[in-house]
Scaffold this active site. Structure first.
Site, short mmCIF file in Angstrom:
data_model
loop_
_atom_site.label_atom_id
_atom_site.label_comp_id
_atom_site.label_asym_id
_atom_site.label_seq_id
_atom_site.Cartn_x
_atom_site.Cartn_y
_atom_site.Cartn_z
N ARG A 22 27.53 -2.75 2.12
CA ARG A 22 28.55 -3.47 3.88
C ARG A 22 29.23 -3.00 5.26
O ARG A 22 30.25 -2.24 4.64
CB ARG A 22 28.69 -4.42 3.67
CG ARG A 22 28.44 -5.85 2.43
CD ARG A 22 29.04 -6.86 2.76
NE ARG A 22 28.58 -7.54 0.91
CZ ARG A 22 28.89 -8.28 0.42
NH1 ARG A 22 30.42 -8.75 0.40
NH2 ARG A 22 28.05 -9.15 -0.38
N SER A 113 26.68 -11.70 3.06
CA SER A 113 27.28 -12.36 1.63
C SER A 113 28.56 -13.34 3.58
O SER A 113 28.01 -13.87 4.13
CB SER A 113 28.21 -11.81 0.36
OG SER A 113 28.75 -13.12 -0.37
N HIS A 114 29.96 -13.16 2.38
CA HIS A 114 31.26 -14.27 3.26
C HIS A 114 31.99 -13.18 4.40
O HIS A 114 32.61 -14.16 4.71
CB HIS A 114 31.95 -14.85 2.14
CG HIS A 114 32.72 -13.95 1.53
ND1 HIS A 114 31.87 -12.62 0.45
CD2 HIS A 114 33.30 -12.61 1.41
CE1 HIS A 114 32.44 -11.46 -0.20
NE2 HIS A 114 33.68 -12.02 1.11
N ASP A 278 28.16 -20.16 0.37
CA ASP A 278 28.56 -19.21 1.45
C ASP A 278 27.16 -18.79 2.07
O ASP A 278 26.49 -18.77 2.31
CB ASP A 278 29.15 -18.01 0.67
CG ASP A 278 28.45 -17.21 0.14
OD1 ASP A 278 27.15 -17.72 -0.74
OD2 ASP A 278 28.48 -16.45 -0.13
N ASP A 280 24.84 -16.26 2.25
CA ASP A 280 23.73 -15.70 0.69
C ASP A 280 23.10 -16.91 0.10
O ASP A 280 22.43 -16.44 -0.20
CB ASP A 280 23.72 -14.31 1.09
CG ASP A 280 24.90 -14.22 -0.55
OD1 ASP A 280 25.78 -14.69 -0.61
OD2 ASP A 280 24.52 -13.43 -1.22
N ASP A 282 24.81 -17.84 -2.44
CA ASP A 282 25.19 -17.63 -3.99
C ASP A 282 27.18 -18.32 -4.60
O ASP A 282 26.71 -18.25 -5.70
CB ASP A 282 25.22 -15.88 -4.77
CG ASP A 282 25.78 -14.98 -4.18
OD1 ASP A 282 26.70 -15.20 -2.16
OD2 ASP A 282 25.74 -13.79 -3.76
N ARG A 283 27.83 -18.44 -3.78
CA ARG A 283 28.63 -19.14 -4.20
C ARG A 283 29.05 -20.12 -3.64
O ARG A 283 28.43 -20.62 -3.39
CB ARG A 283 29.69 -17.88 -3.08
CG ARG A 283 29.96 -16.39 -3.49
CD ARG A 283 31.59 -16.56 -2.88
NE ARG A 283 31.01 -15.49 -3.06
CZ ARG A 283 32.38 -13.67 -2.22
NH1 ARG A 283 33.40 -14.65 -2.26
NH2 ARG A 283 32.30 -13.37 -2.45
N SER A 366 35.85 -15.84 -8.29
CA SER A 366 35.26 -15.56 -6.59
C SER A 366 34.53 -16.88 -6.34
O SER A 366 33.02 -16.22 -5.28
CB SER A 366 34.99 -14.33 -6.16
OG SER A 366 33.86 -14.24 -7.11
N LYS A 377 23.99 -14.93 -9.21
CA LYS A 377 25.28 -15.85 -9.20
C LYS A 377 24.94 -17.18 -7.81
O LYS A 377 23.55 -16.77 -7.01
CB LYS A 377 26.74 -15.82 -8.81
CG LYS A 377 26.87 -15.30 -7.10
CD LYS A 377 28.18 -15.20 -7.62
CE LYS A 377 28.40 -14.08 -6.24
NZ LYS A 377 28.63 -12.82 -6.04
N ARG A 498 43.82 -7.43 -3.93
CA ARG A 498 43.65 -8.51 -4.40
C ARG A 498 44.68 -8.86 -5.67
O ARG A 498 44.66 -8.15 -5.86
CB ARG A 498 42.43 -9.45 -5.43
CG ARG A 498 41.53 -9.31 -3.25
CD ARG A 498 39.73 -9.66 -5.27
NE ARG A 498 38.54 -9.34 -3.69
CZ ARG A 498 38.60 -10.30 -2.58
NH1 ARG A 498 39.57 -10.52 -1.54
NH2 ARG A 498 36.96 -8.95 -2.23
C1 VG1 Z 1 33.46 -9.91 -4.42
C2 VG1 Z 1 34.46 -10.61 -5.51
C3 VG1 Z 1 33.04 -10.44 -6.40
C4 VG1 Z 1 31.73 -10.83 -5.84
C5 VG1 Z 1 31.50 -9.85 -5.08
C6 VG1 Z 1 30.08 -10.02 -4.16
O1 VG1 Z 1 34.14 -8.29 -4.57
O2 VG1 Z 1 35.54 -10.31 -5.92
O3 VG1 Z 1 33.43 -11.09 -7.28
O4 VG1 Z 1 31.51 -10.15 -7.08
O5 VG1 Z 1 32.95 -9.97 -3.99
O6 VG1 Z 1 29.79 -11.90 -3.67
P1 VG1 Z 1 35.30 -7.45 -3.83
O7 VG1 Z 1 35.17 -6.35 -4.58
O8 VG1 Z 1 35.28 -8.01 -2.58
O9 VG1 Z 1 36.59 -8.65 -4.56
V1 VG1 Z 1 29.08 -11.97 -2.25
O10 VG1 Z 1 29.19 -13.64 -2.89
O11 VG1 Z 1 30.24 -11.57 -1.13
O12 VG1 Z 1 28.06 -10.99 -2.62
CO CO Z 2 27.80 -14.51 -1.80
#
Ligand code: VG1
Ligand code: CO
Length: 545
Positions: A22, A113-114, A278, A280, A282-283, A366, A377, A498
């Site tokens: 990313r 993703s988000h 979110d 993509d 998956d959330r 998350s 997910k 976090r």
């Molecule tokens: C975050 C979340 C993690 C999740 C990841 C991808 O990662 O904490 O639980 O699997 O995002 O989710 P990090 O390293 O920023 O804590 V997604 O929906 O952004 O692909």
């Molecule tokens: Co996502």
């Protein structure tokens, strides 16, 4: 059409994080940047040549350009058949579903993703292997190593494939199929859930729901499934058209970013059920009338009610949760007499457990919940699971269902505090300082609590023995409460710290209290021990979930 070998030079920093590579859009727009990464994937995954590849994304800015590049590179690297969603759209769980259904050798998902999108936002790319799941660390590391020495990439010259029309075409020697992004996924959902009971619920005149697609990828999926198949009234899905910049917002389904949905569920005449997904897809976030279900509780509830859902009627093999996720699911697993696994953060660590048949359900704090129906997910899956529960427990509100759960199992009070865009060096120093204190923290008393153990989480995969370390600093107290500190692996600017906070509350008279109130002493301790204010320069977190 000519096959070209384009000379290139390595870029630094192409190591995938928690979930793919990313970066800011501008980084991906540099000549050869995307191509290098994609070629590295082809180089370390020789099975892709001669195989099927699935490609799609969340509709964010730069998706169309990236997809055309990937199509031409796939053809040049010998991919035999390529499935791509119409308009380039595919949610992450849909990619996983398609890889499995069509026995593909892998998939590329174009999403951050988000994270926000648009020309000034983020872009991302993620490789999924032939089980449909995110590539495990040994593959992402091999890709990264390859990016450091890459000298050339292969690409076909040629015109763009028209992604607007469903149908087949040929690119070099590769067959390209532009497919309906929703059909296979919707069919899978129908095989798992009681669509008849859910559509009765949707149409009984007293039940209303609202689904917020947040201008991201789930719009077409939610409309097709909730409105067209299950008969929810038009307008049930809001913000249902994917936009390249997600309407200028964070497509992150939590109380801070899904404000439109939250105010609908908190308003007068609120619907009984609210959900969001979110960027993509998956959330998921699950809401009742004026009620928020934490993702950790949602996983536990889904596990406890699985016997009432057709696809899970035969029982669960086991449950897995990421380390920072609360222990609520562990209590359900213990009662069901099934194993519960604790993995590092990121969905890639669940793949082996599901492939080996050791677990059926997986979840992360998350806003990620899913099962072995795919290897990602799955936001809409979680929403349908909840709808199936509500359809079999008519007259029960979301809040009631959760209250009953807490009554039976006790409540794992939970919250996550995020400090975003912190100076990277300061964040590293904070973690290093905690590391140094690991030996001396056990035994120390903080108010009524004493630290029992302190460590940096490391994991040995029970299936292939692979190891992963640096999963986050854990402090476990004598009353079973817990503090976890981690740095995010998905951000693109500075560091995100976090803090995960959890305490167990068996007393039902205290179950209705607000989590921040119940956790206040622990929050205080967490900030003191890590000296959060000094290192971050902040006196409060940016996002509380
Ligand atoms: C975050 C979340 C993690 C999740 C990841 C991808 O990662 O904490 O639980 O699997 O995002 O989710 P990090 O390293 O920023 O804590 V997604 O929906 O952004 O692909
Ligand atoms: Co996502």
């Amino acid at each position: 059409m000519t096959l070209r070998l384009i000379p290139t030079h390595p870029f630094s920093g192409q190591r995938p994080g928690t979930s793919g590579l990313r970066k800011k859009v501008a980084v991906f727009q540099q000549p050869h940047y995307l191509e290098n990464f994609v070629q590295a994937v082809f180089d370390v995954q020789p099975k892709l040549a001669g195989g099927t590849l699935v490609v799609g994304g969340d509709g964010r800015y730069y998706n169309p350009t990236a997809i055309q590049t990937i199509l031409r590179m796939a053809a040049a690297n010998g991919v035999k058949r390529l499935l791509v969603g119409q308009h380039g759209i595919l949610s992450t769980p849909a990619v996983s579903c398609l890889i499995r259904k069509h026995s593909a050798a892998g998939g590329l998902v174009l999403s951050a993703s988000h994270n926000p999108g648009g020309p000034d936002g983020d872009f991302g790319i993620k490789f999924n292997t032939d089980n449909g799941g995110p590539a495990p660390e040994k593959v992402t590391e091999a890709v990264y190593v390859r990016t450091k020495t890459i000298e050339a990439y292969r690409i076909l010259d040629g015109i763009d494939v028209d992604l607007g029309i469903i149908g087949g075409s040929i690119l070099g020697t590769m067959a390209v199929e532009v497919i309906d992004p929703v059909a296979d996924y919707a069919e899978l959902m129908e095989s798992l859930f009681d669509f008849e009971a859910i559509s009765q619920l949707m149409q009984d005149g007293t039940f209303r729901m609202c689904f917020d697609a947040m201008h991201a990828v789930t719009g077409p999926y939610a409309r097709a499934i909730l409105e067209n198949r299950l008969g929810a009234p038009r307008g049930t899905v809001i913000n249902g058209i994917p936009k390249p910049d997600f309407g200028g917002a964070h497509p992150d389904p939590n109380l801070a970013h899904a404000q439109e949905l939250v105010s609908i569920l908190n308003g007068h005449d609120a619907p009984a059920f609210g959900a969001a997904s979110d960027g993509d897809g998956d959330r998921n976030m699950i809401l009742g009338q004026r009620f928020f279900v934490t993702p950790s509780d949602s996983l536990a509830l889904i596990a406890a009610h699985a016997h009432s859902v057709p696809g899970y009627r035969n029982g669960l093999a086991g449950i897995a949760r990421s380390m920072p996720t609360s222990g609520a699911a562990d209590r359900v697993a213990a009662q069901l007499g099934i194993p519960c696994f604790e993995t590092p953060t990121g969905w890639k660590f669940f793949g082996n457990l599901m492939d080996a048949g050791k677990v059926t359900l997986c979840g992360e704090e998350s806003f990620g919940t899913g099962s072995s129906h795919v290897r990602e997910k799955d936001g809409l899956w979680a929403v349908l699971f909840w709808l199936n529960i509500l359809a079999t427990q008519r007259n029960q509100s979301v809040a009631n269902i959760v209250a009953q759960h807490w009554q039976q199992f006790g409540r794992n009070v939970y919250s996550r505090h995020d400090y975003e865009g912190v100076d990277s060096n300061a964040a590293q120093d904070l973690m290093a300082n905690l590391h140094r204190a690991l030996q001396t923290l056990p035994g120390q008393q903080y108010g009524e609590r004493r630290i029992l153990c302190a460590d940096d989480f490391s994991y040995t995969d029970p299936v292939d023995g692979s190891t992963s370390s640096g999963g986050g600093i854990r402090l476990i107290f004598d009353d079973s409460s817990r503090i976890v500190y981690r740095l995010s692996g998905t951000g693109t600017e500075g560091a995100t710290l976090r803090l995960y906070l959890e305490s167990y509350e068996p007393d039902p008279t205290r179950h209705t209290a607000d989590a921040q109130f119940l956790l206040a002493p622990l929050i205080q301790i967490s900030e003191t021990i890590a000296d959060v204010r000094r290192y971050t320069g902040r006196d409060q977190p940016d996002v509380i979930t």
